[in-house]
Design a protein around this motif. Sequence first.
Motif, PDB file in Angstrom:
ATOM      1  N   ALA A 133      51.435  69.495 -26.977  1.00 21.42           N
ATOM      2  CA  ALA A 133      52.607  69.860 -27.786  1.00 21.42           C
ATOM      3  C   ALA A 133      53.900  69.594 -27.022  1.00 21.42           C
ATOM      4  O   ALA A 133      54.019  69.928 -25.843  1.00 21.42           O
ATOM      5  N   LEU A 134      54.837  69.007 -27.689  1.00 18.62           N
ATOM      6  CA  LEU A 134      56.169  68.686 -27.139  1.00 18.62           C
ATOM      7  C   LEU A 134      56.117  67.846 -25.864  1.00 18.62           C
ATOM      8  O   LEU A 134      57.071  67.817 -25.089  1.00 18.62           O
ATOM      9  N   SER A 135      55.001  67.141 -25.654  1.00 21.70           N
ATOM     10  CA  SER A 135      54.912  66.300 -24.460  1.00 21.70           C
ATOM     11  C   SER A 135      55.725  65.024 -24.615  1.00 21.70           C
ATOM     12  O   SER A 135      55.870  64.262 -23.674  1.00 21.70           O
ATOM     13  N   GLY A 136      56.272  64.797 -25.804  1.00 24.45           N
ATOM     14  CA  GLY A 136      57.104  63.613 -25.993  1.00 24.45           C
ATOM     15  C   GLY A 136      58.582  63.866 -25.732  1.00 24.45           C
ATOM     16  O   GLY A 136      59.404  62.970 -25.920  1.00 24.45           O
ATOM     17  N   LEU A 137      58.926  65.061 -25.291  1.00 19.66           N
ATOM     18  CA  LEU A 137      60.335  65.316 -24.968  1.00 19.66           C
ATOM     19  C   LEU A 137      60.757  64.417 -23.809  1.00 19.66           C
ATOM     20  O   LEU A 137      59.934  64.080 -22.958  1.00 19.66           O
ATOM     21  N   PRO A 138      62.026  64.044 -23.771  1.00 20.69           N
ATOM     22  CA  PRO A 138      62.476  63.143 -22.701  1.00 20.69           C
ATOM     23  C   PRO A 138      62.173  63.714 -21.314  1.00 20.69           C
ATOM     24  O   PRO A 138      62.086  64.935 -21.142  1.00 20.69           O
ATOM     25  N   ASP A 139      62.011  62.806 -20.358  1.00 21.38           N
ATOM     26  CA  ASP A 139      61.784  63.223 -18.973  1.00 21.38           C
ATOM     27  C   ASP A 139      62.932  64.135 -18.548  1.00 21.38           C
ATOM     28  O   ASP A 139      64.064  63.952 -18.968  1.00 21.38           O
ATOM     29  N   GLY A 140      62.615  65.096 -17.699  1.00 21.09           N
ATOM     30  CA  GLY A 140      63.670  65.993 -17.244  1.00 21.09           C
ATOM     31  C   GLY A 140      63.627  67.328 -17.969  1.00 21.09           C
ATOM     32  O   GLY A 140      64.154  68.317 -17.481  1.00 21.09           O
ATOM     33  N   CYS A 141      63.003  67.358 -19.171  1.00 15.45           N
ATOM     34  CA  CYS A 141      62.854  68.631 -19.882  1.00 15.45           C
ATOM     35  C   CYS A 141      61.756  69.437 -19.194  1.00 15.45           C
ATOM     36  O   CYS A 141      60.798  68.875 -18.658  1.00 15.45           O
ATOM     37  N   ALA A 142      61.884  70.751 -19.214  1.00 10.64           N
ATOM     38  CA  ALA A 142      60.830  71.605 -18.657  1.00 10.64           C
ATOM     39  C   ALA A 142      59.540  71.350 -19.423  1.00 10.64           C
ATOM     40  O   ALA A 142      59.575  71.205 -20.645  1.00 10.64           O
ATOM     41  N   PRO A 143      58.393  71.246 -18.725  1.00  9.43           N
ATOM     42  CA  PRO A 143      57.146  71.019 -19.469  1.00  9.43           C
ATOM     43  C   PRO A 143      56.864  72.193 -20.404  1.00  9.43           C
ATOM     44  O   PRO A 143      56.991  73.348 -19.991  1.00  9.43           O
ATOM     45  N   PHE A 144      56.503  71.869 -21.639  1.00  8.22           N
ATOM     46  CA  PHE A 144      56.253  72.920 -22.618  1.00  8.22           C
ATOM     47  C   PHE A 144      54.879  73.542 -22.387  1.00  8.22           C
ATOM     48  O   PHE A 144      54.686  74.736 -22.580  1.00  8.22           O
ATOM     49  N   VAL A 145      53.935  72.708 -21.992  1.00 11.66           N
ATOM     50  CA  VAL A 145      52.597  73.207 -21.670  1.00 11.66           C
ATOM     51  C   VAL A 145      52.326  72.841 -20.211  1.00 11.66           C
ATOM     52  O   VAL A 145      51.796  71.764 -19.918  1.00 11.66           O
ATOM     53  N   PRO A 146      52.715  73.691 -19.276  1.00 14.40           N
ATOM     54  CA  PRO A 146      52.512  73.348 -17.867  1.00 14.40           C
ATOM     55  C   PRO A 146      51.022  73.308 -17.554  1.00 14.40           C
ATOM     56  O   PRO A 146      50.240  73.979 -18.229  1.00 14.40           O
ATOM     57  N   PRO A 147      50.619  72.509 -16.552  1.00 11.73           N
ATOM     58  CA  PRO A 147      49.226  72.470 -16.184  1.00 11.73           C
ATOM     59  C   PRO A 147      48.769  73.868 -15.774  1.00 11.73           C
ATOM     60  O   PRO A 147      49.602  74.622 -15.249  1.00 11.73           O
ATOM     61  N   PRO A 148      47.541  74.271 -15.979  1.00  9.48           N
ATOM     62  CA  PRO A 148      46.475  73.430 -16.513  1.00  9.48           C
ATOM     63  C   PRO A 148      46.372  73.449 -18.034  1.00  9.48           C
ATOM     64  O   PRO A 148      45.460  72.832 -18.575  1.00  9.48           O
ATOM     65  N   GLY A 149      47.296  74.100 -18.756  1.00 12.11           N
ATOM     66  CA  GLY A 149      47.161  74.175 -20.207  1.00 12.11           C
ATOM     67  C   GLY A 149      45.972  75.034 -20.591  1.00 12.11           C
ATOM     68  O   GLY A 149      45.526  75.822 -19.759  1.00 12.11           O
TER      69      GLY A 149
END
Lengths: 183, 438
Positions: free
Chosen positions: A48-64
């Motif tokens: 989810a929301l992994s298509g946000l431009p680089d530099g955005c905070a990860p929406f689903v940080p590892p490990p998900g």
Amino acid sequence: MSTQSTPRFSARVYVAGDNIDTDQIIPAQYLNLVPTNPEEYIKLGSYALSGLPDGCAPFVPPPGPRSPYGIVIAGRNFGCGSSREHAPVALGAAGVRAIVAESYARIFFRNAVATGECYPFETAVRLLDRFQTGDEAEIDVPGATLTNRRTGEVFKLQPLGAVGPVVAAGGIFAYARQAGMLK
Amino acid sequence: MNGMTITEKILARHSGRDRVSPGENVWVEVDVLLTHDICGPGTIGVFRREFGPKARVWNREKVVIIPDHYIFTADELSHRNVETLRQFTMEQELAYFYDPGTPGYRGVCHVALPEAGHVRPGEVIVGTDSHTCTHGALGAFATGIGNTDAGFVMGAGKILLKVPETMRFRFDGRAPDYIMGKDMILKVIGDIGFDGASYAAMEFSGSAIDALSIEGRMTICNMAIEAGGKNGIVAPDQKAVDYVRARTSKPFEVVTSDPDARVASDRVYDAAALEPCVAEPHLPSKYALARQRGDVKLDRAYIGSCTGGKIEDFVAAARVLKGRKVAIDTFLVPATCEVALALIETTIDGQSLVEVFADAGCLDIAPPSCAACLGGPIDTFGRTHGSEVVISTTNRNFPGRMGSKQASVYLASPLTVAASAITGRITDPREFLKQVHP
Ligand code: SF4
């Protein structure tokens, strides 16, 4: 499909911008996942929301595969672009319970309601600078308010009207059964 | 009492009413449900979950399945999804499934649907794809829906729709030969903005629309969604009726707007004054004139998709490319097999389009599908993987749309894309057309 009967809930907020289109919500390369297959539903959430431009905070940080953010705050035209239901599904599967945006693209709004994946709240006030990603917020669904726990500010949201019970039931089919419209 | 627009009339007829007004919610009978490999399996999943594993679709001749997105890829899940559609078609004895890898395969659903005679004036078409609005070009009400709604339609044949208000766009006068449908719709989207037609029907009319081919009208209606429109529509004329008659013997009824229909807004354009344009990254509404963006250097050109991969689009590109050389990688993806065949059969001064493109130095023509229009699996033809700057005849330029988030995509007409391919920078096609037609 999730059932969301809690009238009030708290969650961490993720702040996104204007025109967050469906490619940013769920990039096309993951559309080979079928939302109605349970394992693929979970996987969609992890992107989810992994298509946000680089530099955005990860929406689903590892490990998900779930996101720490249960509320997405956005600007205008959230969910524009394709009709892929994978978009509200990915958000719901990641753990999003509500989106609060200034406006929605028509098909995304309808898909969010039809699937019952998340409440699509509208706000007349621009909230992008009133929240920071990571803030704790509370939504009162029947009262249609959003509270920023960090600043204490309370924002009025547009009431959901007929849409609220459909999302609460878990989507149009569940709602139609509850209401006796379908067997 | 005021009259009704085409959109209102079609929705009234399909909901068993004499009239409907904008804002009303009505249950509408569906004539065609279109789905493809991306959303079909999920729709089938919803249909089975909700109507039961033994349920039958409401009408085996009204569900049309056209796989087109992830066809030429090694991705296994994509193959599994097409197999799901194949199995479902057999189990439900569906009349229309255009199966990849067989002579029945067609290609991109929005070009294939009208080609195969499934689009008829006055009908209601819903599809699990936002560009279903393309089919308003033949005077149908057509709109995109999600899997859950589509699963409902599959079982019940009906959908609850809010009647949209109509925004009218009239193009008067004559469009010059360097102006295409793409320039007209990018102008409209640039003017009203990416959400300027939210929930509305966009009705296109005027002498310059009448003068367009059906394909040109398809390009315009295709991008209604890029302004948030619910549907795009053009009143069917003799050209539309002839197009449909040549492809199907099914009966249909032509519906047009009443002269006193009430519309939410009216915009009038002088077609003669239009100039070739682009939409800059990363929104289809970022309108700019091609001649004012000559400083933008490009890495590749892309001609394809339901917006810009029809035969007319390739003919336009060939007009510019004939006898010239491209300076950058130029990707060509015919939308359908019919278009691919026409590339061989159509000639300009005795040379086939295939030869024109080969002589110009374009990359080998890819097999028909959506290809890089929406990025797709990693091995998709034409997909961006870095920070490429692309000029494309497709319909969307959101970040990551063609694959890589770092890429920049400019949208333009096939004429402008072809002219830009020659120079390697954004170029107004008049620079070359002048020399073709002195
Ligand atoms: S060609 Fe592009 S816009 Fe058209 S249906 Fe395929 S992916 Fe969608």
